[in-house]
Design a protein around this motif. Structure first.
Motif, PDB file in Angstrom:
ATOM      1  N   SER A  63      37.296  87.813 -80.509  1.00 15.09           N
ATOM      2  CA  SER A  63      38.853  88.315 -80.234  1.00 15.09           C
ATOM      3  C   SER A  63      39.729  88.808 -81.110  1.00 15.09           C
ATOM      4  O   SER A  63      39.294  88.462 -82.150  1.00 15.09           O
ATOM      5  N   GLY A  64      40.480  89.963 -80.754  1.00 16.17           N
ATOM      6  CA  GLY A  64      41.251  90.375 -82.097  1.00 16.17           C
ATOM      7  C   GLY A  64      40.457  91.186 -83.023  1.00 16.17           C
ATOM      8  O   GLY A  64      39.387  91.520 -82.969  1.00 16.17           O
ATOM      9  N   LYS A  65      41.201  91.129 -84.376  1.00 14.42           N
ATOM     10  CA  LYS A  65      40.940  92.253 -85.399  1.00 14.42           C
ATOM     11  C   LYS A  65      39.981  91.319 -85.948  1.00 14.42           C
ATOM     12  O   LYS A  65      40.252  90.796 -87.297  1.00 14.42           O
ATOM     13  N   VAL A  66      38.482  91.363 -85.827  1.00 14.03           N
ATOM     14  CA  VAL A  66      37.693  90.379 -86.575  1.00 14.03           C
ATOM     15  C   VAL A  66      36.837  91.198 -87.741  1.00 14.03           C
ATOM     16  O   VAL A  66      35.966  90.455 -88.320  1.00 14.03           O
ATOM     17  N   LEU A  67      37.059  92.357 -87.700  1.00 10.54           N
ATOM     18  CA  LEU A  67      36.555  93.168 -88.967  1.00 10.54           C
ATOM     19  C   LEU A  67      37.673  93.872 -89.713  1.00 10.54           C
ATOM     20  O   LEU A  67      38.458  94.299 -89.389  1.00 10.54           O
ATOM     21  N   CYS A  90      33.861  87.996 -74.211  1.00 10.14           N
ATOM     22  CA  CYS A  90      35.307  88.031 -74.578  1.00 10.14           C
ATOM     23  C   CYS A  90      35.173  89.109 -75.888  1.00 10.14           C
ATOM     24  O   CYS A  90      36.236  89.678 -76.365  1.00 10.14           O
ATOM     25  N   ALA A  91      33.829  89.706 -76.126  1.00 11.98           N
ATOM     26  CA  ALA A  91      33.745  90.556 -77.185  1.00 11.98           C
ATOM     27  C   ALA A  91      34.239  91.814 -76.696  1.00 11.98           C
ATOM     28  O   ALA A  91      34.904  92.892 -77.537  1.00 11.98           O
ATOM     29  N   MET A 143      35.764  86.439 -63.568  1.00 18.26           N
ATOM     30  CA  MET A 143      35.405  88.111 -63.290  1.00 18.26           C
ATOM     31  C   MET A 143      36.315  89.013 -63.921  1.00 18.26           C
ATOM     32  O   MET A 143      37.604  89.242 -63.561  1.00 18.26           O
ATOM     33  N   TYR A 144      35.788  89.585 -64.862  1.00 17.34           N
ATOM     34  CA  TYR A 144      36.684  90.419 -65.803  1.00 17.34           C
ATOM     35  C   TYR A 144      36.991  91.645 -65.135  1.00 17.34           C
ATOM     36  O   TYR A 144      36.190  92.138 -64.414  1.00 17.34           O
ATOM     37  N   ASN A 145      38.172  92.287 -65.410  1.00 17.34           N
ATOM     38  CA  ASN A 145      38.504  93.569 -65.181  1.00 17.34           C
ATOM     39  C   ASN A 145      38.833  94.154 -66.624  1.00 17.34           C
ATOM     40  O   ASN A 145      39.286  93.720 -67.550  1.00 17.34           O
ATOM     41  N   PHE A 146      38.674  95.488 -66.249  1.00 16.84           N
ATOM     42  CA  PHE A 146      38.735  96.305 -67.512  1.00 16.84           C
ATOM     43  C   PHE A 146      39.743  97.595 -67.602  1.00 16.84           C
ATOM     44  O   PHE A 146      40.275  97.943 -66.724  1.00 16.84           O
ATOM     45  N   THR A 211      27.730  92.354 -71.234  1.00 21.47           N
ATOM     46  CA  THR A 211      27.952  91.302 -69.823  1.00 21.47           C
ATOM     47  C   THR A 211      29.174  90.952 -70.147  1.00 21.47           C
ATOM     48  O   THR A 211      29.846  90.183 -71.214  1.00 21.47           O
ATOM     49  N   GLY A 212      29.917  90.926 -69.000  1.00 21.96           N
ATOM     50  CA  GLY A 212      31.264  90.037 -68.927  1.00 21.96           C
ATOM     51  C   GLY A 212      30.876  88.633 -68.602  1.00 21.96           C
ATOM     52  O   GLY A 212      32.216  87.898 -68.530  1.00 21.96           O
ATOM     53  N   LEU A 213      30.045  88.217 -68.184  1.00 19.71           N
ATOM     54  CA  LEU A 213      29.781  86.704 -67.881  1.00 19.71           C
ATOM     55  C   LEU A 213      29.676  86.133 -69.290  1.00 19.71           C
ATOM     56  O   LEU A 213      29.390  86.424 -70.576  1.00 19.71           O
ATOM     57  N   GLY A 214      29.827  84.560 -69.087  1.00 12.29           N
ATOM     58  CA  GLY A 214      29.444  83.842 -70.093  1.00 12.29           C
ATOM     59  C   GLY A 214      30.637  82.736 -70.670  1.00 12.29           C
ATOM     60  O   GLY A 214      30.623  82.407 -71.800  1.00 12.29           O
ATOM     61  N   HIS A 215      31.529  82.502 -69.929  1.00 10.04           N
ATOM     62  CA  HIS A 215      32.853  81.824 -70.216  1.00 10.04           C
ATOM     63  C   HIS A 215      32.538  80.428 -70.516  1.00 10.04           C
ATOM     64  O   HIS A 215      33.187  79.843 -71.274  1.00 10.04           O
TER      65      HIS A 215
END
Length: 258
Positions: A63-67, A90-91, A143-146, A211-215
């Motif tokens: 999450s966020g500015k990781v680089l 969450c990537a 259930m992610y929305n984009f 994949t959006g799964l994996g919470h």
């Protein structure tokens, strides 16, 4: 020589408590898929020389500015040389200031209804990441929305959410058209790109899978889910754009000379 994969789980925003469980799950499954996983949250490892060792890079719940800027350049260079990419959960909320990353992952996260038991439906059961799943898969997850339609960058959707199986009204966005036949807000799940869209023109494109799964912590001990994730990872490696599978590859774990 096994394929070698870098799994990057750094966070600069929300941090999932399932990260440690996901790392342990992947470590435990490594030998079954003949993969060497290296796990890190050290962004200083994103250099041309270091990334050149890997057949794929996995962004895991970032999450966020990781680089920093140098790390982003190194990741772009790696992808341009045929490096493969996997994004998990969450990537899709990472590096929102980095257009090539948004294309490579397919779409950025927008929002999700409350965590609850939901049903997802298999669109394509021929893909290694969905071949072992039931046609209607009930699971506890978000259930992610984009913010955009991943099909706009060439992604192929593998699963869709059955919106009648969970509660939470869709949020109307002023930024994008959700697409058809299902609103993209309900295409909350995996997709793949045969040629990652984050690669610059005239370069070699590896594969991308998201994949959006994996919470939850618990889902990382679910064999169906682990088969889903490992199917996606092994599929990107089959691009044969890296050295574990192609002696002409520019990046990746080179095979042992006999």
């Amino acid at each position: 020589m096994p394929a070698r994969i870098l799994v990057y789980s750094a966070t600069a925003g929300y941090r999932h408590d399932s990260i440690e469980a996901s790392i342990e799950a992947l470590r435990a499954k490594a030998s079954s898929v003949d993969i060497d996983f290296d796990f890190t949250e050290d962004n200083s490892l994103f250099t041309d020389d270091h990334l050149a060792k890997y057949d794929a890079v996995v962004f895991l719940d970032n999450s966020g500015k990781v680089l920093d800027d140098a790390g982003k350049v190194a990741l772009q260079n790696y992808l341009n040389l045929g490096g493969n990419f996997v994004g998990i959960h969450c990537a899709a909320d990472a590096l929102r200031d980095t257009p090539f990353f948004g294309k490579q992952i397919g779409a950025y996260f927008d929002y999700h209804p409350p965590l609850q038991e939901s049903v997802v439906e298999v669109v394509d059961n021929t893909h290694p990441s969905t071949a072992g799943l039931p046609a209607r898969w009930k699971l506890l997850d978000e259930m992610y929305n984009f913010q955009s339609d991943p099909r706009a960058v060439g992604a192929q959707v593998l699963l869709t959410a059955d919106e009648s199986s969970y509660s939470g009204k869709p949020r109307v966005s002023r930024w994008f058209d959700h697409g058809t036949p299902h609103p993209i807000g309900k295409l909350s799940l995996p997709w793949y790109q045969e040629c990652g869209a984050g690669v610059q023109q005239e370069c070699v494109a590896g594969r991308s899978w998201y994949t959006g799964l994996g919470h939850t912590i618990e889902i990382w001990s679910d064999e169906l889910f682990l088969g889903h994730v490992l199917g996606g990872i092994t599929w990107v490696l089959a691009s044969k754009t890296t050295r574990a599978f192609n002696k002409e590859g520019k990046v990746g774990n080179p095979p042992t000379e006999v």
